[in-house]
Write an enzyme that holds these catalytic residues in place. Structure first.
Site, short mmCIF file in Angstrom:
data_model
loop_
_atom_site.label_atom_id
_atom_site.label_comp_id
_atom_site.label_asym_id
_atom_site.label_seq_id
_atom_site.Cartn_x
_atom_site.Cartn_y
_atom_site.Cartn_z
CB SER A 122 -0.97 -0.04 1.19
OG SER A 122 -1.92 0.97 1.12
CG ASP A 176 -2.58 4.05 -1.64
OD1 ASP A 176 -3.23 3.91 -2.69
OD2 ASP A 176 -2.75 3.32 -0.65
CG ASP A 187 -2.84 -0.50 -2.60
OD1 ASP A 187 -2.86 0.67 -2.18
OD2 ASP A 187 -3.51 -1.41 -2.09
CG ASP A 210 -6.17 0.83 -1.22
OD1 ASP A 210 -5.34 1.75 -1.07
OD2 ASP A 210 -6.28 -0.13 -0.43
#
Length: 446
Positions: free
Chosen positions: A101, A240, A242, A244
């Site tokens: 993340s 960010d 990833d 999400d």
């Protein structure tokens, strides 16, 4: 039952240490395969962000799954929400995302989605853990799983995201700076906004395996804020690593966080009466201004523990479809099963276009209370509730706030830090109190 390997969002840690190594990932892939392949031939999607360690983890998981008789579809770098969507869309049995993340490249991890695109249940995670602790056995040769590249993955996700934007609207006339965090969104996000008509300036869109989230992205928006002003852009968008979570920047170069974005979306839906929210879920970290604003508009508000899975759990318990975190994880069950930075951005851009108002005006609907968050690094485990120095500091902090604020100290579920949050009516007192508490936590870790 206490989980041995899974944390609040899958399995995460330093690469080469702990659980993030080739040996454990091989065993994890096999264990997942054993759970899925009990009754039929299963297929699993694997996506990843742009960390150098993703290659190692992907190969190990792939080998383990194949050894358990599971077929694999590899998407390459893709946002986490894209894997959630594609898993359900192609009727796969599960989706795996290799990502840490918002963390920097030395960290990595693995998170999972079930066949419907939702995070795994505690029961399924425990079943996987049970298999991990068993001796690994490979199926006979004619039952080994096959692996294939899913070359159409990017195109399918791009078209899905565009389908959530009204067909009678475009983004023509908008200049958008898009910060891809040198992460998973780099290959899809700029194209989506461009194809809908926006003029796009892409930054942090050149990943090298090491620069993910490095002075860029949703957790470090300073460069994006400068670029929005420099390019005279209408808005800035930061993902960010990833993809999400989402933070936005208005045309003045000022940050607009997840609480403000969630508030804008909830009130827009309330007045449109389209999927009008019965209520909205935030977290214990959500700004008090969000709760007060929603209640003024007769929209119920509930707080969950920190973590998008806990937000989603409470949303499902309540039968509500909108929830999110200050950090920019926003879940809109009208479109997705998990936080999706691109789709959240498209909803905010839709509101801007329909209202013919800049983001700077839209965010005025919510007045934020002064809030300071400090992350204090720790080694090992620190019992906040029982530490005498911290207890004394909290008592002193409560006196300083004089009943006009909130104090929250909690260990992060994804990083070795204690998060210190103070909220109140006076910014100076709030900052002073937060720094005093952070110092007490730091002293207690020495």
């Amino acid at each position: 039952m206490q989980k041995k390997y899974f944390g609040t969002d899958g399995i995460r840690g330093k690469v080469g240490n702990s659980l993030i190594n080739a040996e454990f990932m091989l065993k994890l892939g096999w264990a997942v395969g054993r759970v899925l392949a009990n009754s039929h031939s299963a297929t699993v999607l694997i996506g990843k962000d742009t960390r150098i360690s993703g290659y190692m983890i992907e190969s190990a998981l792939q080998a383990g799954l194949s050894a358990a008789g599971v077929n694999i579809k590899l998407t390459g770098p893709m946002p986490t929400p894209a894997i959630a969507y594609l898993t359900h869309s192609v009727r796969a049995d599960a989706g795996i995302v290799i990502s840490a993340s918002h963390n920097h490249y030395p960290d990595n991890g693995v998170k999972f989605f079930n066949k419907d695109g939702f995070k795994l249940s505690d029961e399924l995670e425990l079943a996987i853990e049970k298999q991990i602790d068993k001796p690994m056995k490979t199926v006979v040769a004619d039952r080994l799983g096959k692996a294939a590249r899913m070359n159409e993955a990017h195109g399918r996700y791009i078209e899905f995201c565009k389908s959530t934007f009204p067909s009678n609207l475009t983004l023509k006339g908008l200049k958008i700076v898009v910060d891809c965090a040198n992460g998973a969104a780099y290959a899809v996000a700029p194209s989506i906004f461009h194809e809908l008509g926006a003029e796009v300036v892409a930054i942090a869109d050149d990943p090298d395996g090491f620069n993910i989230n490095q002075t860029c992205g949703a957790t470090d928006t300073a460069h994006l804020q400068e670029m929005v002003v420099k390019h005279n852009a209408d808005v800035g968008i930061a993902f960010d690593g990833d993809g999400d979570r989402l933070i936005m920047v208005d045309h003045h170069g000022l940050r607009v966080d997840g609480d403000e974005l969630l508030c804008i979306m909830a009130i827009d839906r309330f007045y449109l009466k389209e999927n009008a929210p019965l209520g909205v879920v935030g977290t214990i970290m959500s700004n008090l201004g969000l709760e007060q604003t929603l209640k003024r508009h007769h929209i119920a508000f509930e707080r969950s523990p920190v973590g998008d899975r806990y937000v989603l759990d409470l949303m499902q318990q309540k039968g509500w479809f909108l929830g999110g975190e200050s950090s920019g994880h926003i879940v809109d069950l009208g479109f997705t099963t998990t936080g999706d930075g691109v789709i959240t951005a498209l909803q905010i851009l839709r509101i801007m276009q329909q209202a013919e108002k800049p983001l700077a005006d839209l965010k005025k609907v919510m007045v934020k209370h002064p809030q300071v968050l400090i992350n204090v690094p720790i080694k090992g485990i620190l019992d906040i509730a029982q530490n005498p120095n911290i207890k004394k500091a909290i008592t002193e902090a409560e006196k300083q706030l004089n009943g006009a604020g909130r104090i929250l100290l909690r260990p992060s579920g994804t990083e070795p830090v204690i998060r210190v949050m103070v909220e109140g009516s006076d910014e100076g007192i709030v900052r002073q109190t937060a720094e005093m508490l952070a110092a007490a936590v730091q002293q207690s870790t020495l």
